[in-house]
Enzyme design. Sequence first.
Site, PDB file in Angstrom:
ATOM      1  N   SER A  53      80.678  45.858  -5.206  1.00  0.00           N
ATOM      2  CA  SER A  53      80.183  46.457  -3.975  1.00  0.00           C
ATOM      3  C   SER A  53      80.421  47.972  -3.946  1.00  0.00           C
ATOM      4  O   SER A  53      80.002  48.666  -4.853  1.00  0.00           O
ATOM      5  CB  SER A  53      80.855  45.742  -2.810  1.00  0.00           C
ATOM      6  OG  SER A  53      80.074  45.861  -1.678  1.00  0.00           O
TER       7      SER A  53
ATOM      8  N   HIS B 209      77.626  37.660  -1.717  1.00  0.00           N
ATOM      9  CA  HIS B 209      78.186  38.947  -2.102  1.00  0.00           C
ATOM     10  C   HIS B 209      79.674  38.782  -2.436  1.00  0.00           C
ATOM     11  O   HIS B 209      80.496  38.606  -1.538  1.00  0.00           O
ATOM     12  CB  HIS B 209      78.008  39.870  -0.883  1.00  0.00           C
ATOM     13  CG  HIS B 209      78.462  41.265  -1.091  1.00  0.00           C
ATOM     14  ND1 HIS B 209      77.702  42.182  -1.770  1.00  0.00           N
ATOM     15  CD2 HIS B 209      79.586  41.915  -0.707  1.00  0.00           C
ATOM     16  CE1 HIS B 209      78.334  43.350  -1.784  1.00  0.00           C
ATOM     17  NE2 HIS B 209      79.484  43.199  -1.150  1.00  0.00           N
TER      18      HIS B 209
HETATM   19  C1  GTR Z   1      78.778  47.109   3.146  1.00  0.00           C
HETATM   20  C2  GTR Z   1      77.911  48.238   2.676  1.00  0.00           C
HETATM   21  C3  GTR Z   1      77.522  48.003   1.268  1.00  0.00           C
HETATM   22  C4  GTR Z   1      78.686  47.561   0.385  1.00  0.00           C
HETATM   23  C5  GTR Z   1      79.723  46.746   1.120  1.00  0.00           C
HETATM   24  C6  GTR Z   1      81.102  46.681   0.466  1.00  0.00           C
HETATM   25  O1  GTR Z   1      79.053  47.125   4.477  1.00  0.00           O
HETATM   26  O2  GTR Z   1      76.781  48.295   3.502  1.00  0.00           O
HETATM   27  O3  GTR Z   1      76.886  49.148   0.756  1.00  0.00           O
HETATM   28  O4  GTR Z   1      79.258  48.658  -0.221  1.00  0.00           O
HETATM   29  O5  GTR Z   1      79.955  47.183   2.391  1.00  0.00           O
HETATM   30  O6  GTR Z   1      81.523  47.584  -0.236  1.00  0.00           O
HETATM   31  O7  GTR Z   1      81.795  45.717   0.725  1.00  0.00           O
END
Ligand code: GTR
Length: 427
Positions: A265, A406
């Site tokens: 992420s 995710h």
């Molecule tokens: C989210 C963000 C993403 C990603 C994520 C993370 O809120 O929108 O770009 O980076 O966080 O890092 O967990």
Amino acid sequence: MKKMLLIFMLVIVSSVQAQPPGFNYDESKVPDYELPQVLRSLEGKRIKTVEWWQGKRRGEILELFREHVYGRVPLDVKAEIIPVIEEQSDEALGGIAIRRQVRLYLQEKGKEPYIDVLIYLPKLQLKRDGAVPIFTGLNFSGNHTVTSEKEVAVHEKWARNDSRLGHSNNQANEGSRGKSVERWQVKMLLKNGFGLATAYYGDIDPDFDDEFNNGVHTLFNSSRQLNGGDWGSIATWAWGLSRMMDYFETDGDIDHQRVALTGLSRLGKTSLWAGAEDQRFAIVISTDSGCGGAALSRRMFGETVKRINTAFPHWFCDNFNNYNDQEERIPVDQHMLIALLAPRPAYIASAEKDVWADPKGEFISGLEANSVYKLFGKQGTVVKHQPAVNVPVGDYIGYHIRSGDHDANEFDWQQYIKFARRHFNMK
Ligand code: GTR
């Protein structure tokens, strides 16, 4: 019945998180876009050789990313790595590993700032080969979350409040020990002959918008204000990874020419940028890195430049705000970030339910970087179309979209290990 309701609610919650409203998730609504050409110089010349790429075009692209996206490290940031072994065991994880906790002071022994690095090394391979390849990367919640071993220290830095981990008052605690074991797969790494070296990203820069007064920003001695092209947190975390690499070069147990860098992420965005800035990382991997990571900004699918700059104003350089709602004007797009990794092996991973990160846009970035790998006589993604779920592809640019959410999980790590074993010629 209650259980059913709970499951139903959980499904709703996770799908809401995966697709915040007000953004595009419809492939037919992706705008027409034209990508900046990776193999054409600023003067409009076609780049036809490795020499031109290395000597000219690569540097141009790197500078564009520094100036417009991530920001550059101020010239007066100086660090001197002073490693101190805080704890060590030759009988870690039931006897299969050596564990080492090394504090890297960046300025002066005994003083902030420092980065605490947790290292596990496979004992058998180390004995046999003298030095071992490692995976490295930053973790979100502390080294003690990566393992259940109670000797691993709980950090005292700023922590994000997180009810799942039991972190409140911006403090980490014992309750979160081992909570990210799935995400790191230390035992799988060790069994496959790899070590792991990880550090908490908050050691480098706490992840909130604080005008850069803490973390390694205390090494920034200049009294001048930050400029639009000065580093944001992603560039700062990447800089911290390079300081870890400085240390790996001095640790005789680590084969520093075989270091695979990984991140999830925002930390996947970080691993890509660190790999672009620092070519000592031999393999670069990003998991679900999305907007500002592997995903093409011009597709405006899921998270957009404006959204990321608004929700996380400290991640990128200030100049990146100039492209809010104007993605078509950015002088680069993210395929050029993957190209900066060439000819080193790179891996892009997506997750099916992580539509916010635009899995297709992540794949196309790899595809569009193929031409640079080709200059080096190497094949990138090999395939031209995004593969089916759970079907890994690629030669020098690995890619998969796995089922699920995710996160980084067992499937992801199986592929990274396979990929690294192949490219590191491990028998
Ligand atoms: C989210 C963000 C993403 C990603 C994520 C993370 O809120 O929108 O770009 O980076 O966080 O890092 O967990």
